[in-house]
Design a protein around this motif. Structure first.
Motif, mmCIF file in Angstrom:
data_model
loop_
_atom_site.group_PDB
_atom_site.id
_atom_site.type_symbol
_atom_site.label_atom_id
_atom_site.label_comp_id
_atom_site.label_asym_id
_atom_site.label_seq_id
_atom_site.Cartn_x
_atom_site.Cartn_y
_atom_site.Cartn_z
ATOM 1 N N GLU A 134 0.861 -1.188 0.000
ATOM 2 C CA GLU A 134 0.000 0.000 0.000
ATOM 3 C C GLU A 134 0.891 1.229 0.000
ATOM 4 N N ASP A 135 0.517 2.238 -0.733
ATOM 5 C CA ASP A 135 1.252 3.498 -0.745
ATOM 6 C C ASP A 135 0.453 4.548 0.008
ATOM 7 N N PHE A 136 1.131 5.315 0.848
ATOM 8 C CA PHE A 136 0.507 6.374 1.619
ATOM 9 C C PHE A 136 1.312 7.651 1.476
ATOM 10 N N VAL A 137 0.623 8.773 1.547
ATOM 11 C CA VAL A 137 1.273 10.068 1.432
ATOM 12 C C VAL A 137 1.969 10.432 2.743
ATOM 13 N N SER A 138 1.364 10.041 3.863
ATOM 14 C CA SER A 138 1.940 10.385 5.166
ATOM 15 C C SER A 138 1.678 9.249 6.159
ATOM 16 N N VAL A 139 2.344 9.318 7.284
ATOM 17 C CA VAL A 139 2.136 8.338 8.348
ATOM 18 C C VAL A 139 0.718 8.466 8.894
ATOM 19 N N LYS A 140 0.196 9.675 8.942
ATOM 20 C CA LYS A 140 -1.174 9.902 9.411
ATOM 21 C C LYS A 140 -2.169 9.149 8.527
ATOM 22 N N ASP A 141 -1.976 9.198 7.205
ATOM 23 C CA ASP A 141 -2.851 8.469 6.288
ATOM 24 C C ASP A 141 -2.746 6.960 6.503
ATOM 25 N N ALA A 144 -4.717 6.189 9.671
ATOM 26 C CA ALA A 144 -6.148 6.393 9.415
ATOM 27 C C ALA A 144 -6.719 5.249 8.589
ATOM 28 N N TYR A 145 -5.985 4.788 7.607
ATOM 29 C CA TYR A 145 -6.443 3.684 6.751
ATOM 30 C C TYR A 145 -6.662 2.421 7.578
ATOM 31 N N TYR A 146 -5.667 2.060 8.386
ATOM 32 C CA TYR A 146 -5.786 0.841 9.172
ATOM 33 C C TYR A 146 -6.772 1.005 10.332
ATOM 34 N N TRP A 147 -6.944 2.198 10.849
ATOM 35 C CA TRP A 147 -7.954 2.424 11.886
ATOM 36 C C TRP A 147 -9.349 2.194 11.314
ATOM 37 N N ARG A 148 -9.587 2.698 10.096
ATOM 38 C CA ARG A 148 -10.884 2.480 9.445
ATOM 39 C C ARG A 148 -11.120 0.996 9.194
ATOM 40 N N LEU A 149 -10.061 0.257 8.839
ATOM 41 C CA LEU A 149 -10.213 -1.187 8.641
ATOM 42 C C LEU A 149 -10.565 -1.899 9.946
ATOM 43 N N LEU A 150 -9.895 -1.523 11.037
ATOM 44 C CA LEU A 150 -10.141 -2.159 12.336
ATOM 45 C C LEU A 150 -11.523 -1.839 12.896
ATOM 46 N N THR A 151 -11.962 -0.588 12.740
ATOM 47 C CA THR A 151 -13.241 -0.181 13.328
ATOM 48 C C THR A 151 -14.424 -0.448 12.412
ATOM 49 N N THR A 153 -15.360 1.345 9.875
ATOM 50 C CA THR A 153 -15.917 2.552 9.249
ATOM 51 C C THR A 153 -15.297 2.725 7.876
ATOM 52 N N LYS A 154 -16.069 3.273 6.951
ATOM 53 C CA LYS A 154 -15.573 3.461 5.590
ATOM 54 C C LYS A 154 -15.615 4.918 5.224
ATOM 55 N N ASN A 155 -14.481 5.415 4.785
ATOM 56 C CA ASN A 155 -14.376 6.761 4.204
ATOM 57 C C ASN A 155 -15.046 7.840 5.047
ATOM 58 N N ASN A 156 -14.614 7.973 6.284
ATOM 59 C CA ASN A 156 -15.148 9.021 7.151
ATOM 60 C C ASN A 156 -14.945 10.401 6.563
ATOM 61 N N LYS A 157 -13.830 10.613 5.884
ATOM 62 C CA LYS A 157 -13.564 11.924 5.298
ATOM 63 C C LYS A 157 -14.619 12.269 4.265
ATOM 64 N N LYS A 158 -15.017 11.297 3.437
ATOM 65 C CA LYS A 158 -16.028 11.563 2.422
ATOM 66 C C LYS A 158 -17.371 11.876 3.063
ATOM 67 N N ASN A 159 -17.711 11.145 4.124
ATOM 68 C CA ASN A 159 -18.965 11.402 4.830
ATOM 69 C C ASN A 159 -18.951 12.788 5.474
ATOM 70 N N GLU A 160 -17.806 13.180 6.076
ATOM 71 C CA GLU A 160 -17.706 14.490 6.697
ATOM 72 C C GLU A 160 -17.807 15.592 5.652
ATOM 73 N N GLU A 161 -17.201 15.397 4.491
ATOM 74 C CA GLU A 161 -17.254 16.405 3.431
ATOM 75 C C GLU A 161 -18.677 16.584 2.916
ATOM 76 N N LYS A 162 -19.404 15.478 2.786
ATOM 77 C CA LYS A 162 -20.798 15.544 2.311
ATOM 78 C C LYS A 162 -21.678 16.287 3.294
ATOM 79 N N SER A 163 -21.468 16.013 4.596
ATOM 80 C CA SER A 163 -22.311 16.667 5.604
ATOM 81 C C SER A 163 -21.963 18.153 5.715
ATOM 82 N N SER A 164 -20.699 18.532 5.499
ATOM 83 C CA SER A 164 -20.337 19.944 5.612
ATOM 84 C C SER A 164 -20.826 20.727 4.382
#
Length: 167
Positions: A134-141, A144-151, A153-164
C-alpha cells in the motif's frame, strides 16, 4: 596519513566514474530500445583497505506484470581469501509478478548471496512469498487507513465532506 587521504580520493573518483558510466549506458540503452524496460547501473565500493566490491545492478520489466532486478558482481576481500569460504561472486536476483494490475498484491521469488558479515556457512539463500503493498502520502494516512479497517468505518472523510457541504 597522506596515503590514506589519497586512497579516499581515488575511491571517490572511481565511484563517480562508475555512476557516470551507468548514466551514459542507460541513456544509450533507452535510445536503442525506444522504451525504458531495462536499466543497468555499476557500483564500486571499498569498505576498508582490505575489502572492495564491484557490482552491476539491473532492472528489467518486460511487461506490466513482471519485474526482474538484482546485483551481480565480485567481492575482493583479503579476509575472505584466508578462510575456507572462497565464494567471491555476488549474485542477488529478485523475480516479482504483480498479481493485481495495481501491484498491491505480488508474488516474489529470490536468490541472494549471503554476506560474510552475517556469519552463515551457506553461500546463497533463497525464498518465495507474497507481498501486499500500500502506498501512503503520510504516516497519518497510514494509521487512518488501518484504523478504518479495524473499526469497520468506511471513508469518514467523504462522509464528513458531504455533511459539511449540505449546511
Amino acid at each position: 596519513r597522506a596515503a590514506a587521504t589519497a586512497n579516499v580520493g581515488t575511491n571517490e573518483a572511481l565511484s563517480f566514474a562508475t555512476s557516470t558510466l551507468s548514466a551514459q549506458l542507460n541513456n544509450w540503452i533507452s535510445q536503442l530500445s525506444k522504451n525504458n524496460n531495462l536499466s543497468i547501473g555499476f557500483d564500486y565500493r571499498q569498505t576498508d583497505q582490505q575489502s572492495s566490491d564491484i557490482q552491476a545492478q539491473f532492472l528489467y520489466q518486460p511487461n506490466n506484470r513482471w519485474i526482474v532486478n538484482g546485483n551481480v558482481g565480485y567481492r575482493n576481500d583479503i579476509l575472505m581469501n584466508n578462510t575456507n569460504n572462497t565464494n567471491r561472486f555476488i549474485s542477488d536476483v529478485d523475480f516479482q509478478y504483480l498479481l493485481t494490475e495495481s501491484g498491491k498484491l505480488r508474488f516474489k521469488a529470490y536468490n541472494h548471496t549471503v554476506d560474510r558479515y552475517q556469519l552463515r556457512t551457506a553461500a546463497q539463500t533463497q525464498g518465495v512469498g507474497f507481498i501486499y503493498k500500500e502506498d501512503f502520502v503520510s504516516v497519518k494516512d497510514l494509521f487512518a487507513y488501518y484504523w478504518r479497517l479495524l473499526t469497520g468505518t468506511k471513508n469518514n472523510k467523504k462522509n464528513e465532506e458531504k455533511s459539511s457541504t449540505k449546511k
